[in-house]
Enzyme design. Structure first.
Site, PDB file in Angstrom:
ATOM      1  N   ARG A 143     -35.473  15.628  -9.871  1.00 42.48           N
ATOM      2  CA  ARG A 143     -35.113  14.433 -10.660  1.00 42.48           C
ATOM      3  C   ARG A 143     -34.334  13.436  -9.792  1.00 42.48           C
ATOM      4  NH1 ARG A 143     -37.970  17.348 -13.103  1.00 42.48           N
ATOM      5  NH2 ARG A 143     -37.701  18.151 -15.219  1.00 42.48           N
ATOM      6  N   SER A 216     -34.043  14.021 -22.141  1.00 44.09           N
ATOM      7  CA  SER A 216     -32.995  14.940 -21.679  1.00 44.09           C
ATOM      8  C   SER A 216     -31.803  14.128 -21.195  1.00 44.09           C
ATOM      9  CB  SER A 216     -33.486  15.773 -20.502  1.00 44.09           C
ATOM     10  OG  SER A 216     -34.677  16.415 -20.842  1.00 44.09           O
ATOM     11  N   GLU A 313     -28.737  12.567 -16.753  1.00 37.90           N
ATOM     12  CA  GLU A 313     -30.041  12.221 -16.175  1.00 37.90           C
ATOM     13  C   GLU A 313     -30.349  10.729 -16.313  1.00 37.90           C
ATOM     14  OE1 GLU A 313     -34.138  13.026 -17.703  1.00 37.90           O
ATOM     15  OE2 GLU A 313     -33.822  14.888 -16.605  1.00 37.90           O
TER      16      GLU A 313
END
Ligand code: NAP
Length: 321
Positions: A143, A216, A313
């Site tokens: 990520r 998320s 995130e």
């Protein structure tokens, strides 16, 4: 100040305009992975509305596809399947635009987009110089990418994907095979896998069109292997997954948050989704700062209970976490 760009080749001259010099710039895609912790952004918000895709080359085994940044990601998954290309099926139904995909190296069900990215076209937001970064220069991680590590330095205008025309689909994550079986025993073709992923996501995740959310909210923590094993022996049932290298293991942020008692918690309209503990939802009129406060409380409690730090995130504008 908003600026809409319909043709990426016009971006350098837009950036050179005197009114924009010295203003902070921010590209807003679909807004699906961002939390505004301020109600004022003193700068220029750029939206890229260029949204075409084409096959640049094709050797019969792989095709190179060039996609404008404004192309809707989920529509792109279908576009590639319609053109007999595969690889992106596990990434179906991820909200957002193609230009955002390399920024956090979107991933789901064991597949990361970085594996298929051949190059990313960018325009430097300070110098207006255009560049084509090959995958090796994108610094993809879990990520993560150079675009995420140096936010706002480069504006992604297009991506190039190298996609195969055949090969086995990736069913490594638990749940995909079961979903195909529940769909009448479908064979794992790329199209069927995309359909299975969409069904799972629709069932498990709150719909941003119904309750605003950024997917998320936290990354899964990646820890030294020995530390993860030690935690697993202390906390019964703690899931531990392999990470991208043997020295580390990955924990489930959703499990940690749920065990700390947050699933379904709400403070006014800011809530931890009752459907999926990893998603913070706006039940109506929660403000960015209220959601940020909730996120900080969740992270502090996970830190206290497990000694594990959670990292957000989505992009947070106007505050640090
Ligand atoms: P899950 O199956 O409940 O598993 C929890 C976490 O464990 C996942 O986040 C996943 O990590 C990890 N995991 C599960 N099986 C694994 C395996 N075989 N190998 C390595 N790691 C494994 O997950 P979920 O919450 O329903 O999510 C399913 C997938 O959709 C995940 O890949 C997740 O990342 C993705 N997703 C992404 C977003 C987003 O906003 N980016 C939102 C929702 C779901 P990973 O996250 O590293 O895959």
């Amino acid at each position: 100040m908003p600026a809409t760009v319909h043709d990426a080749t016009a971006l350098p001259s837009l950036l050179a305009e005197p009114a924009l010099r010295n203003l902070p710039l921010m590209v807003l895609g679909a807004g699906s992975n961002v939390l505004f912790a301020t109600d004022r952004f003193e700068g220029c918000l750029i939206q890229l509305q260029c949204a075409s895709a084409r096959i640049v080359s094709d050797d019969g085994e792989h095709a190179l596809v060039r996609v404008d940044a404004g192309f809707d990601w989920d529509a792109l998954v279908d576009w590639t399947l319609d053109h007999g290309l595969q690889g992106l099926e596990n990434l179906a139904l991820i909200p957002g635009q193609a230009g955002a995909a390399p920024i956090q190296n979107i991933g789901a069900y064991g597949v990361e987009v970085g594996k298929f990215i051949a190059a990313v076209h960018v325009c430097d937001s300070h110098t207006a110089a255009v560049d084509r970064l090959t995958a090796a220069r994108c610094g993809f991680g879990y990520r993560d990418s150079v675009f995420k590590r140096e936010p706002d330095r480069r504006i992604v205008t297009a991506i190039e994907l190298r996609l195969p025309r055949s090969g086995a689909t990736n069913l490594a994550y638990a749940g995909l095979s079961e979903e195909l079986a529940a769909m009448g025993g479908l064979t794992p073709t790329p199209r069927n896998v995309a359909a299975a992923v969409r069904r799972i996501r629709r069932r498990k995740l709150p719909d941003p069109a119904v309750a605003g959310n950024a997917g998320s909210f936290f990354k899964n923590p990646v820890l030294a292997r020995a530390r993860a094993v030690e935690l697993q022996s202390r906390f019964k049932g703690m899931p531990v997954f392999p990470a991208s290298n043997d020295a580390e293991h990955k924990l489930s942020a959703a499990w940690l948050i749920e065990q700390a008692g947050w699933r379904g918690f709400s403070d006014g309209d800011a809530a931890v989704s009752a459907q999926h503990a990893l998603v913070l939802v706006n039940l109506g009129r929660a403000t960015g700062p209220q959601l940020l406060t909730l996120a900080r409380r969740v992270a502090a409690s996970v830190q206290e209970k497990f000694g594990v730090a959670l990292e957000p995130e989505p992009r947070i504008v106007g505050a640090t976490f």
